[in-house]
Design a protein around this motif. Sequence first.
Motif, PDB file in Angstrom:
ATOM      1  N   VAL A   1       0.846  -1.204   0.000  1.00  0.00           N
ATOM      2  CA  VAL A   1       0.000   0.000   0.000  1.00  0.00           C
ATOM      3  C   VAL A   1       0.877   1.249   0.000  1.00  0.00           C
ATOM      4  O   VAL A   1       0.606   2.212  -0.730  1.00  0.00           O
ATOM      5  CB  VAL A   1      -0.960   0.008   1.210  1.00  0.00           C
ATOM      6  CG1 VAL A   1      -1.602   1.376   1.395  1.00  0.00           C
ATOM      7  CG2 VAL A   1      -2.027  -1.049   1.045  1.00  0.00           C
ATOM      8  N   ALA A   2       1.930   1.242   0.806  1.00  0.00           N
ATOM      9  CA  ALA A   2       2.826   2.401   0.859  1.00  0.00           C
ATOM     10  C   ALA A   2       3.492   2.632  -0.502  1.00  0.00           C
ATOM     11  O   ALA A   2       3.580   3.773  -0.969  1.00  0.00           O
ATOM     12  CB  ALA A   2       3.880   2.210   1.945  1.00  0.00           C
ATOM     13  N   ALA A   3       3.924   1.551  -1.145  1.00  0.00           N
ATOM     14  CA  ALA A   3       4.553   1.677  -2.471  1.00  0.00           C
ATOM     15  C   ALA A   3       3.556   2.177  -3.507  1.00  0.00           C
ATOM     16  O   ALA A   3       3.873   3.062  -4.316  1.00  0.00           O
ATOM     17  CB  ALA A   3       5.140   0.334  -2.895  1.00  0.00           C
ATOM     18  N   MET A   4       2.335   1.640  -3.476  1.00  0.00           N
ATOM     19  CA  MET A   4       1.313   2.067  -4.428  1.00  0.00           C
ATOM     20  C   MET A   4       0.954   3.538  -4.204  1.00  0.00           C
ATOM     21  O   MET A   4       0.810   4.300  -5.164  1.00  0.00           O
ATOM     22  CB  MET A   4       0.065   1.194  -4.293  1.00  0.00           C
ATOM     23  CG  MET A   4      -1.063   1.600  -5.222  1.00  0.00           C
ATOM     24  SD  MET A   4      -2.483   0.485  -5.219  1.00  0.00           S
ATOM     25  CE  MET A   4      -3.084   0.656  -3.549  1.00  0.00           C
ATOM     26  N   THR A   5       0.824   3.935  -2.957  1.00  0.00           N
ATOM     27  CA  THR A   5       0.483   5.326  -2.645  1.00  0.00           C
ATOM     28  C   THR A   5       1.584   6.268  -3.122  1.00  0.00           C
ATOM     29  O   THR A   5       1.297   7.323  -3.705  1.00  0.00           O
ATOM     30  CB  THR A   5       0.233   5.491  -1.137  1.00  0.00           C
ATOM     31  OG1 THR A   5      -0.825   4.600  -0.758  1.00  0.00           O
ATOM     32  CG2 THR A   5      -0.158   6.913  -0.790  1.00  0.00           C
ATOM     33  N   ALA A   6       2.835   5.900  -2.892  1.00  0.00           N
ATOM     34  CA  ALA A   6       3.952   6.727  -3.359  1.00  0.00           C
ATOM     35  C   ALA A   6       3.933   6.843  -4.884  1.00  0.00           C
ATOM     36  O   ALA A   6       4.132   7.936  -5.430  1.00  0.00           O
ATOM     37  CB  ALA A   6       5.279   6.139  -2.873  1.00  0.00           C
TER      38      ALA A   6
ATOM     39  N   PRO B   1     -12.588   4.872  -3.438  1.00  0.00           N
ATOM     40  CA  PRO B   1     -12.479   4.037  -2.229  1.00  0.00           C
ATOM     41  C   PRO B   1     -13.408   4.510  -1.100  1.00  0.00           C
ATOM     42  O   PRO B   1     -14.104   3.697  -0.485  1.00  0.00           O
ATOM     43  CB  PRO B   1     -11.001   4.166  -1.830  1.00  0.00           C
ATOM     44  CG  PRO B   1     -10.302   4.493  -3.104  1.00  0.00           C
ATOM     45  CD  PRO B   1     -11.272   5.354  -3.870  1.00  0.00           C
ATOM     46  N   ALA B   2     -13.443   5.808  -0.843  1.00  0.00           N
ATOM     47  CA  ALA B   2     -14.296   6.332   0.232  1.00  0.00           C
ATOM     48  C   ALA B   2     -15.769   6.102  -0.071  1.00  0.00           C
ATOM     49  O   ALA B   2     -16.536   5.678   0.804  1.00  0.00           O
ATOM     50  CB  ALA B   2     -14.032   7.821   0.446  1.00  0.00           C
TER      51      ALA B   2
ATOM     52  N   ASN C   1     -11.087   7.507   2.744  1.00  0.00           N
ATOM     53  CA  ASN C   1     -10.372   7.040   1.560  1.00  0.00           C
ATOM     54  C   ASN C   1      -9.168   6.200   1.977  1.00  0.00           C
ATOM     55  O   ASN C   1      -8.935   5.110   1.449  1.00  0.00           O
ATOM     56  CB  ASN C   1      -9.903   8.247   0.731  1.00  0.00           C
ATOM     57  CG  ASN C   1     -10.331   8.172  -0.705  1.00  0.00           C
ATOM     58  OD1 ASN C   1     -11.241   7.442  -1.064  1.00  0.00           O
ATOM     59  ND2 ASN C   1      -9.671   8.944  -1.529  1.00  0.00           N
ATOM     60  N   LEU C   2      -8.415   6.714   2.941  1.00  0.00           N
ATOM     61  CA  LEU C   2      -7.222   6.007   3.419  1.00  0.00           C
ATOM     62  C   LEU C   2      -7.592   4.686   4.081  1.00  0.00           C
ATOM     63  O   LEU C   2      -6.921   3.671   3.879  1.00  0.00           O
ATOM     64  CB  LEU C   2      -6.439   6.889   4.390  1.00  0.00           C
ATOM     65  CG  LEU C   2      -5.142   6.308   4.924  1.00  0.00           C
ATOM     66  CD1 LEU C   2      -4.182   5.990   3.789  1.00  0.00           C
ATOM     67  CD2 LEU C   2      -4.498   7.268   5.904  1.00  0.00           C
ATOM     68  N   ALA C   3      -8.683   4.665   4.851  1.00  0.00           N
ATOM     69  CA  ALA C   3      -9.107   3.433   5.517  1.00  0.00           C
ATOM     70  C   ALA C   3      -9.423   2.337   4.502  1.00  0.00           C
ATOM     71  O   ALA C   3      -9.016   1.183   4.672  1.00  0.00           O
ATOM     72  CB  ALA C   3     -10.322   3.702   6.400  1.00  0.00           C
ATOM     73  N   MET C   4     -10.126   2.688   3.440  1.00  0.00           N
ATOM     74  CA  MET C   4     -10.473   1.691   2.424  1.00  0.00           C
ATOM     75  C   MET C   4      -9.238   1.279   1.640  1.00  0.00           C
ATOM     76  O   MET C   4      -9.002   0.095   1.396  1.00  0.00           O
ATOM     77  CB  MET C   4     -11.552   2.241   1.489  1.00  0.00           C
ATOM     78  CG  MET C   4     -12.033   1.250   0.460  1.00  0.00           C
ATOM     79  SD  MET C   4     -12.850  -0.153   1.239  1.00  0.00           S
ATOM     80  CE  MET C   4     -13.713  -0.846  -0.151  1.00  0.00           C
ATOM     81  N   HIS C   5      -8.442   2.245   1.251  1.00  0.00           N
ATOM     82  CA  HIS C   5      -7.230   2.022   0.464  1.00  0.00           C
ATOM     83  C   HIS C   5      -6.273   1.097   1.225  1.00  0.00           C
ATOM     84  O   HIS C   5      -5.854   0.059   0.714  1.00  0.00           O
ATOM     85  CB  HIS C   5      -6.595   3.398   0.212  1.00  0.00           C
ATOM     86  CG  HIS C   5      -5.469   3.430  -0.723  1.00  0.00           C
ATOM     87  ND1 HIS C   5      -5.593   3.163  -2.062  1.00  0.00           N
ATOM     88  CD2 HIS C   5      -4.158   3.730  -0.522  1.00  0.00           C
ATOM     89  CE1 HIS C   5      -4.410   3.302  -2.638  1.00  0.00           C
ATOM     90  NE2 HIS C   5      -3.533   3.636  -1.724  1.00  0.00           N
ATOM     91  N   ALA C   6      -5.971   1.443   2.462  1.00  0.00           N
ATOM     92  CA  ALA C   6      -5.026   0.662   3.262  1.00  0.00           C
ATOM     93  C   ALA C   6      -5.662  -0.631   3.757  1.00  0.00           C
ATOM     94  O   ALA C   6      -5.007  -1.680   3.771  1.00  0.00           O
ATOM     95  CB  ALA C   6      -4.534   1.488   4.447  1.00  0.00           C
TER      96      ALA C   6
END
Length: 174
Positions: free
Chosen positions: A17-22, A39-40, A61-66
């Motif tokens: 997730v961190a790599a995809m977000t970056a 996502p949200a 958004n972050l909760a769903m994404h991560a």
Amino acid sequence: MWWRSAAQGAVAGAVGVAAMTAAEKAEQRLTGRPDSHVPARTLERLFGRAEYPHRQPRWLNLAMHAGQGVLLGTLRGVMAGAGLRGPWASAMFLAVRLTNDQTLENATGVGAPPWTWPRAELLVDLAHKGVYAFATGAVADALAARSGPGPGQVHARLRPGRVPDVGPPERRRR
């Protein structure tokens, strides 16, 4: 073994997730593409929350994404623990990630089938999910390798190549 593999996969999923977000943030700086609220909105509909178009809280958004990334990472960890490792396994996992996203987004009515998307949008999504799948896979594989070969790898080493007359290896007695 399975619980350890799943836990290692959750760690791998978080790294993915961190790599995809970056990668997404770098791509957005280059292209000017805005953040997606899909996502949200998907999470809002899954939990029956009130919807606020174009004003979804960033944390949602972050909760769903991560959350999806970590949860699905558990599967990649189990795959690695079983001996499904390397680029082929990560490519298989990419299909799982895409299927998960599309099932949730289409079932909630937030998304549309990817073959109806503009091609540029589809390529961006595939690229970002590819970064996730292969980063998650690399970490899951490295963590699983510390425990030695998985059962599938042991089986494959009995006789190289696909042959019809190789049964499963004997079970290890505890």
